[in-house]
Design a protein around this motif. Structure first.
Motif, PDB file in Angstrom:
ATOM      1  N   LEU A 175      19.164  17.802 -23.846  1.00  0.00           N
ATOM      2  CA  LEU A 175      17.850  18.424 -23.960  1.00  0.00           C
ATOM      3  C   LEU A 175      17.930  19.912 -23.631  1.00  0.00           C
ATOM      4  O   LEU A 175      17.373  20.749 -24.339  1.00  0.00           O
ATOM      5  CB  LEU A 175      16.858  17.720 -23.028  1.00  0.00           C
ATOM      6  N   LYS A 176      18.644  20.246 -22.584  1.00  0.00           N
ATOM      7  CA  LYS A 176      18.811  21.645 -22.185  1.00  0.00           C
ATOM      8  C   LYS A 176      19.535  22.426 -23.288  1.00  0.00           C
ATOM      9  O   LYS A 176      19.144  23.544 -23.627  1.00  0.00           O
ATOM     10  CB  LYS A 176      19.576  21.731 -20.872  1.00  0.00           C
ATOM     11  N   THR A 177      20.579  21.833 -23.866  1.00  0.00           N
ATOM     12  CA  THR A 177      21.314  22.476 -24.959  1.00  0.00           C
ATOM     13  C   THR A 177      20.377  22.786 -26.125  1.00  0.00           C
ATOM     14  O   THR A 177      20.391  23.891 -26.674  1.00  0.00           O
ATOM     15  CB  THR A 177      22.465  21.569 -25.449  1.00  0.00           C
ATOM     16  N   ILE A 178      19.572  21.811 -26.488  1.00  0.00           N
ATOM     17  CA  ILE A 178      18.662  21.984 -27.620  1.00  0.00           C
ATOM     18  C   ILE A 178      17.621  23.056 -27.315  1.00  0.00           C
ATOM     19  O   ILE A 178      17.419  23.987 -28.107  1.00  0.00           O
ATOM     20  CB  ILE A 178      17.967  20.650 -27.964  1.00  0.00           C
ATOM     21  N   LEU A 179      16.968  22.936 -26.173  1.00  0.00           N
ATOM     22  CA  LEU A 179      15.892  23.882 -25.847  1.00  0.00           C
ATOM     23  C   LEU A 179      16.411  25.299 -25.649  1.00  0.00           C
ATOM     24  O   LEU A 179      15.785  26.252 -26.119  1.00  0.00           O
ATOM     25  CB  LEU A 179      15.128  23.405 -24.613  1.00  0.00           C
ATOM     26  N   ASP A 180      17.550  25.432 -24.972  1.00  0.00           N
ATOM     27  CA  ASP A 180      18.132  26.762 -24.789  1.00  0.00           C
ATOM     28  C   ASP A 180      18.528  27.366 -26.135  1.00  0.00           C
ATOM     29  O   ASP A 180      18.338  28.557 -26.375  1.00  0.00           O
ATOM     30  CB  ASP A 180      19.348  26.717 -23.861  1.00  0.00           C
ATOM     31  N   GLY A 181      19.059  26.531 -27.014  1.00  0.00           N
ATOM     32  CA  GLY A 181      19.484  27.022 -28.322  1.00  0.00           C
ATOM     33  C   GLY A 181      18.333  27.360 -29.240  1.00  0.00           C
ATOM     34  O   GLY A 181      18.431  28.262 -30.073  1.00  0.00           O
TER      35      GLY A 181
END
Length: 181
Positions: free
Chosen positions: A162-168
């Motif tokens: 989730l963090k990877t997606i949102l940060d990206g």
């Protein structure tokens, strides 16, 4: 989440065990005969199984309930996340799609593991000195704890996805799509 019936059963079991242990404490405090005290001591290990059945069941149920609550919150994010990932035009859109698929798989896996842990503890029963029942209880508690540990690991991975997606996706332009309200 725990069903109302499961919560009620846990509360009843804990209340009964607390009452029985309080009654035993009062009885032991008033007893003066050594032979009767030894018999009461033996009854503690044979009949008062709160530490081998009731407490582990309550702890596992509470942990599974927490996992299922987190799973519910993560599932609520999935549709929004799907829209954001589908609308991404970045060169990393495939990475986000892969992370999103892993996120969904880990959330589903955590949910499955938590439900399996609950299923395992439903069969716990006081062993009353029966070694076979005690062994079955021990195995069930151990297996349920292992499933909860796996569920926790799945949630940690899902959070990282989730963090990877949102940060990206921060600042990434979106394809022309209609806003869903």
């Amino acid at each position: 989440k725990l069903r109302a019936e499961e919560i009620k059963n846990l509360q009843e079991d804990l209340s009964k065990e607390i009452k029985d242990l309080t009654d035993l404490k009062t009885k032991i405090a008033a007893e003066t005969d050594l032979a009767i005290l030894k018999e009461e001591q033996r009854s503690i290990t044979e009949h008062f199984r709160i530490f081998t059945v009731v407490m582990p069941r309550a702890q596992i149920a509470a942990s599974a309930d927490r996992v299922l609550t987190i799973v519910s919150e993560m599932k609520a994010l999935q549709s929004k996340l799907d829209l954001r990932v589908a609308a991404a035009t970045s060169t990393n859109a495939a990475t986000y799609a892969t992370a999103n698929a892993d996120f969904k798989a880990k959330v589903a896996s955590a949910e499955s593991a938590a439900k399996a842990a609950l299923d395992l503890i439903r069969g716990l029963a006081p062993d009353k000195g029966n070694a076979t029942v005690a062994a079955a209880n021990k195995t069930a508690v151990s297996d349920a704890r292992a499933k909860l540990k796996a569920a926790h690991a799945d949630l940690v991975t899902a959070h990282a996805d989730l963090k990877t997606i949102l940060d990206g996706l921060k600042g990434v332009t979106r394809k022309n799509t209609k806003t869903v309200q």
